[in-house]
Design an enzyme around this catalytic site. Structure first.
Site, PDB file in Angstrom:
ATOM      1  N   ARG A 131      -2.885  45.171  17.510  1.00 14.50           N
ATOM      2  CA  ARG A 131      -2.383  46.046  16.475  1.00 14.50           C
ATOM      3  C   ARG A 131      -3.439  46.028  15.242  1.00 14.50           C
ATOM      4  O   ARG A 131      -3.257  47.167  14.406  1.00 14.50           O
ATOM      5  CB  ARG A 131      -1.110  45.419  15.918  1.00 14.50           C
ATOM      6  CG  ARG A 131       0.145  46.097  16.675  1.00 14.50           C
ATOM      7  CD  ARG A 131       1.286  45.449  16.121  1.00 14.50           C
ATOM      8  NE  ARG A 131       1.285  44.011  16.105  1.00 14.50           N
ATOM      9  CZ  ARG A 131       2.393  43.289  16.329  1.00 14.50           C
ATOM     10  NH1 ARG A 131       3.375  43.933  16.065  1.00 14.50           N
ATOM     11  NH2 ARG A 131       2.160  42.060  16.450  1.00 14.50           N
ATOM     12  N   HIS A 161       5.044  23.713  36.299  1.00 16.79           N
ATOM     13  CA  HIS A 161       4.034  22.710  36.632  1.00 16.79           C
ATOM     14  C   HIS A 161       4.611  21.535  37.256  1.00 16.79           C
ATOM     15  O   HIS A 161       3.759  21.387  38.400  1.00 16.79           O
ATOM     16  CB  HIS A 161       3.478  22.265  35.042  1.00 16.79           C
ATOM     17  CG  HIS A 161       2.912  23.318  34.185  1.00 16.79           C
ATOM     18  ND1 HIS A 161       2.365  24.471  34.464  1.00 16.79           N
ATOM     19  CD2 HIS A 161       3.118  23.308  32.774  1.00 16.79           C
ATOM     20  CE1 HIS A 161       2.238  25.073  33.192  1.00 16.79           C
ATOM     21  NE2 HIS A 161       2.643  24.499  32.432  1.00 16.79           N
ATOM     22  N   GLU A 205       3.603  14.370  26.352  1.00 15.21           N
ATOM     23  CA  GLU A 205       2.811  15.128  25.450  1.00 15.21           C
ATOM     24  C   GLU A 205       3.099  14.177  24.232  1.00 15.21           C
ATOM     25  O   GLU A 205       4.129  13.848  23.821  1.00 15.21           O
ATOM     26  CB  GLU A 205       3.168  16.441  25.094  1.00 15.21           C
ATOM     27  CG  GLU A 205       2.706  17.318  26.329  1.00 15.21           C
ATOM     28  CD  GLU A 205       3.113  18.858  25.882  1.00 15.21           C
ATOM     29  OE1 GLU A 205       1.878  19.624  25.758  1.00 15.21           O
ATOM     30  OE2 GLU A 205       4.107  19.242  26.148  1.00 15.21           O
ATOM     31  N   HIS A 224      -1.053  27.204  35.095  1.00 13.91           N
ATOM     32  CA  HIS A 224      -2.353  26.627  34.550  1.00 13.91           C
ATOM     33  C   HIS A 224      -2.596  25.378  35.352  1.00 13.91           C
ATOM     34  O   HIS A 224      -3.809  24.916  35.374  1.00 13.91           O
ATOM     35  CB  HIS A 224      -2.742  26.690  32.894  1.00 13.91           C
ATOM     36  CG  HIS A 224      -2.381  25.653  32.077  1.00 13.91           C
ATOM     37  ND1 HIS A 224      -0.934  25.691  31.804  1.00 13.91           N
ATOM     38  CD2 HIS A 224      -2.653  24.492  31.689  1.00 13.91           C
ATOM     39  CE1 HIS A 224      -0.597  24.786  31.314  1.00 13.91           C
ATOM     40  NE2 HIS A 224      -1.585  23.683  30.910  1.00 13.91           N
ATOM     41  N   ASP A 250      10.503  25.051  30.303  1.00 17.39           N
ATOM     42  CA  ASP A 250       9.038  25.273  30.151  1.00 17.39           C
ATOM     43  C   ASP A 250       8.051  24.558  30.881  1.00 17.39           C
ATOM     44  O   ASP A 250       6.952  24.942  31.402  1.00 17.39           O
ATOM     45  CB  ASP A 250       8.701  24.392  28.555  1.00 17.39           C
ATOM     46  CG  ASP A 250       7.436  24.698  27.917  1.00 17.39           C
ATOM     47  OD1 ASP A 250       6.713  25.698  28.114  1.00 17.39           O
ATOM     48  OD2 ASP A 250       6.972  23.685  27.385  1.00 17.39           O
TER      49      ASP A 250
HETATM   50  C1  BG6 Z   1       2.345  24.772  28.698  1.00 16.99           C
HETATM   51  C2  BG6 Z   1       3.566  24.687  28.044  1.00 16.99           C
HETATM   52  O1  BG6 Z   1       2.497  25.284  29.829  1.00 16.99           O
HETATM   53  O2  BG6 Z   1       1.686  23.534  28.994  1.00 16.99           O
HETATM   54  C3  BG6 Z   1       3.290  23.407  26.940  1.00 16.99           C
HETATM   55  O3  BG6 Z   1       4.341  25.854  27.611  1.00 16.99           O
HETATM   56  C4  BG6 Z   1       2.445  22.445  26.942  1.00 16.99           C
HETATM   57  O4  BG6 Z   1       4.614  23.493  26.062  1.00 16.99           O
HETATM   58  C5  BG6 Z   1       1.320  22.842  27.740  1.00 16.99           C
HETATM   59  O5  BG6 Z   1       2.344  21.883  25.700  1.00 16.99           O
HETATM   60  C6  BG6 Z   1       0.624  21.687  28.137  1.00 16.99           C
HETATM   61  O6  BG6 Z   1      -0.619  21.906  28.674  1.00 16.99           O
HETATM   62  P1  BG6 Z   1      -1.736  20.884  29.048  1.00 16.99           P
HETATM   63  O7  BG6 Z   1      -2.570  21.631  29.889  1.00 16.99           O
HETATM   64  O8  BG6 Z   1      -2.446  20.512  27.778  1.00 16.99           O
HETATM   65  O9  BG6 Z   1      -1.094  19.594  29.592  1.00 16.99           O
END
Ligand code: BG6
Length: 521
Positions: free
Chosen positions: A76, A275, A251, A213, A270
């Site tokens: 935007r 993952h 985390e 990821h 999440d």
């Molecule tokens: C994300 C989550 O997919 O992965 C986040 O939405 C999380 O909440 C993150 O913090 C952690 O990724 P990584 O690669 O730092 O372990």
């Protein structure tokens, strides 16, 4: 132009992809994208700033993007190409993995374009189409374009339809179009199916790349090497020897400015839905016939289909919500006091579940999955914990301190593998205690691990699908999680745990009930 680019362009002038895992000659060659552009929607968001733009730079810096490359931001802000390029440069300088160099930045910045507009503005998409054509003409991107939806899922239908309407969504003769979708892939099975329906109306299934990821992380891929390139792990990787498996993603950060996304979603949706279930599938799957997408996905899908939920969800799941506490030397507030969080929120910031995999290999071996924010430290690991030796020919005092053998795949931050076993304590008496034998990426290899997003963006541009979950996997994962979420929705407030600790007491009780305990990573 560097050597890597030349090799790939010679081998692959049209940018079409040849599966390197099938051709031994190609195995160790750098894989370099052919002519193409990457269009990012949501380019000023957190993910683009912190991960995507730095990853594009890192790929370019490593010589893995072609001379005929373009980067387009759609947003935007009333930016010119130069203003957007300055924004990209700032993100890169702050976050890129490889050092910033003017000689890389010069040609990359010349390929950067910005298209200003709202998602509901057809004219903006027509300008996008013009920009894409301009890149094809002036930068040699040859009609190959990938669209990265770094936007909330509610925006997918509109963006997809606009791309279709301006003729950008469909691959044409000799040129490809791909779409990259970030999680969350829905918030339950029904919404995921709806999302898949919307996306599949516009894009062909083979052009949709769903990002998880974690699958781009080096250590996660190393799990495949560990299991299937060696002889010593596979014979014991089953119910005859394995007592249980613990998959932990801890985390230390809190909800960190993502309240709008996180509240109402919670730790299980999440992280476990995507993952952790993917890590579990890779840990539990049978050896694939090859590492082609089809064969790999077939094995992961079998595991997800074979998952059995515990009958008693109260006994075999746990939820928590972080309360105020200390994170290192910093005093931190509880979840309910975080900016943007509903003070009555019942969203969990910690989740632990037990799953069983109903196959001969895993009969009777529980998989414990746990994740949480504001825990003791940031660590992700897969611990395969073995049964005790059936007979210990020692005085009981000699093995009092001996725990279970374990293979621990350290996904992050200290990437590597630990073997845990008993060894004799030096001295005249016989005493056996646990010791660790470590493989560490940092000390064994001189090459640094690429960021997950480098690998995954490159794979999309190469059209290389093994590391992207399919619709079926996404749906199966929701089938596993939905009953747990429904149960938790009837349970009121999650149990509080102090920030900086290892989660709620409920989670410890959950394992104690099975006669086990969580590892302290
Ligand atoms: C994300 C989550 O997919 O992965 C986040 O939405 C999380 O909440 C993150 O913090 C952690 O990724 P990584 O690669 O730092 O372990």
């Amino acid at each position: 132009m560097n050597i890597a680019t030349n090799i790939a362009n010679l081998a692959n002038p049209e940018g079409g992809w040849v599966n390197p895992l099938r051709d031994p000659r190609d195995m160790r060659l750098p894989r370099v994208a052919g002519p193409c552009s990457l269009v990012i929607f949501g380019v000023t968001g957190d993910l683009a700033r912190k991960k995507l733009l730095p990853a594009v730079y890192d790929l370019y810096n490593r010589g893995l993007l072609p001379a005929g490359f373009g980067l387009i931001g759609f947003g935007r802000r009333p930016w010119s190409n130069e203003e957007f390029a300055n924004f990209v440069r700032k993100c890169v300088e702050e976050r890129s993995r490889t050092p910033f160099s003017e000689s890389t930045w010069g040609p990359l910045s010349a390929s950067i374009r910005f298209v200003q507009g709202e998602f509901d503005d057809a004219e903006a998409f027509s300008r996008l189409s013009d920009t894409v054509s301009e890149l094809d003409r002036d930068r040699g991107t040859r009609g190959n374009h990938a669209f990265y939806m770094s936007v909330p899922p509610r925006a997918f239908p509109l963006v997809s339809k606009q791309l279709a309407a301006c003729g950008l969504a469909h691959s044409t003769e000799g040129a490809w179009r791909r779409v990259i979708i970030e999680k969350p892939f829905g918030h339950d099975l029904a919404s995921a199916q709806e999302l898949n329906r919307v996306v599949s109306e516009v894009f062909a299934p083979e052009s949709v790349f769903r990002i998880d990821h974690y699958l781009g992380k080096e250590t996660v891929q190393n799990l495949l090497a560990l299991r299937f390139a060696n002889t010593m792990f596979e014979p014991v990787w089953n119910a005859n020897y394995v007592d249980h498996v613990q998959i932990t993603m801890a985390e230390d950060l809190g909800v960190a400015g993502r309240a709008g996304y996180y509240d109402g979603i919670g730790a299980a949706r999440d992280v476990i839905q995507n993952h952790l279930l993917q890590l579990m599938a890779l840990t539990a799957m049978e050896e694939p016939v090859s590492f082609s997408a089809q064969d790999l996905i077939a094995e992961k899908t079998k595991v997800l289909s074979a998952v059995r939920l515990p009958k008693d969800l109260a006994a075999h799941t746990a939820r928590g919500q972080y309360a105020a506490g200390w994170q290192g030397s910093e005093k931190v507030v509880g979840y309910l006091d975080e900016a943007g969080i509903d003070p009555k929120s019942t969203t969990e910031t910690y989740a632990a579940i037990r799953l069983d995999v109903d196959t001969r290999r895993w009969a009777g071996v529980p998989f414990y999955l746990r994740t949480g924010k504001r825990l003791g430290k940031r660590v992700t690991e897969i611990a395969v914990v073995f049964k005790r030796a059936p007979h210990l020919p020692f005085e009981t005092t000699a093995t009092r301190e001996l725990g279970n053998n374990a293979v621990v795949i350290r996904v992050q931050p200290d990437e590597g593998v630990t073997l845990r076993f008993g060894a004799k304590v030096p001295g005249t008496a016989m005493e056996v205690r646990d010791v660790n034998m470590d493989f560490s990426y940092g000390s064994s290899f001189t090459e640094a691990s690429p960021e997950a997003y480098e690998r995954l963006i490159l794979d999309v541009l190469l059209g290389d699908p093994p590391l992207f979950p399919t619709t079926r996997e996404v749906e199966l994962s929701w089938e596993i999680l939905d009953p747990i979420e429904e149960f938790w929705a009837t349970q009121g407030q999650p149990q509080p745990y102090r920030s900086g600790t290892w989660g709620p007491a409920e989670a410890d009780e959950m394992l104690n009930r099975d006669g086990r305990h969580w590892r302290m990573p």
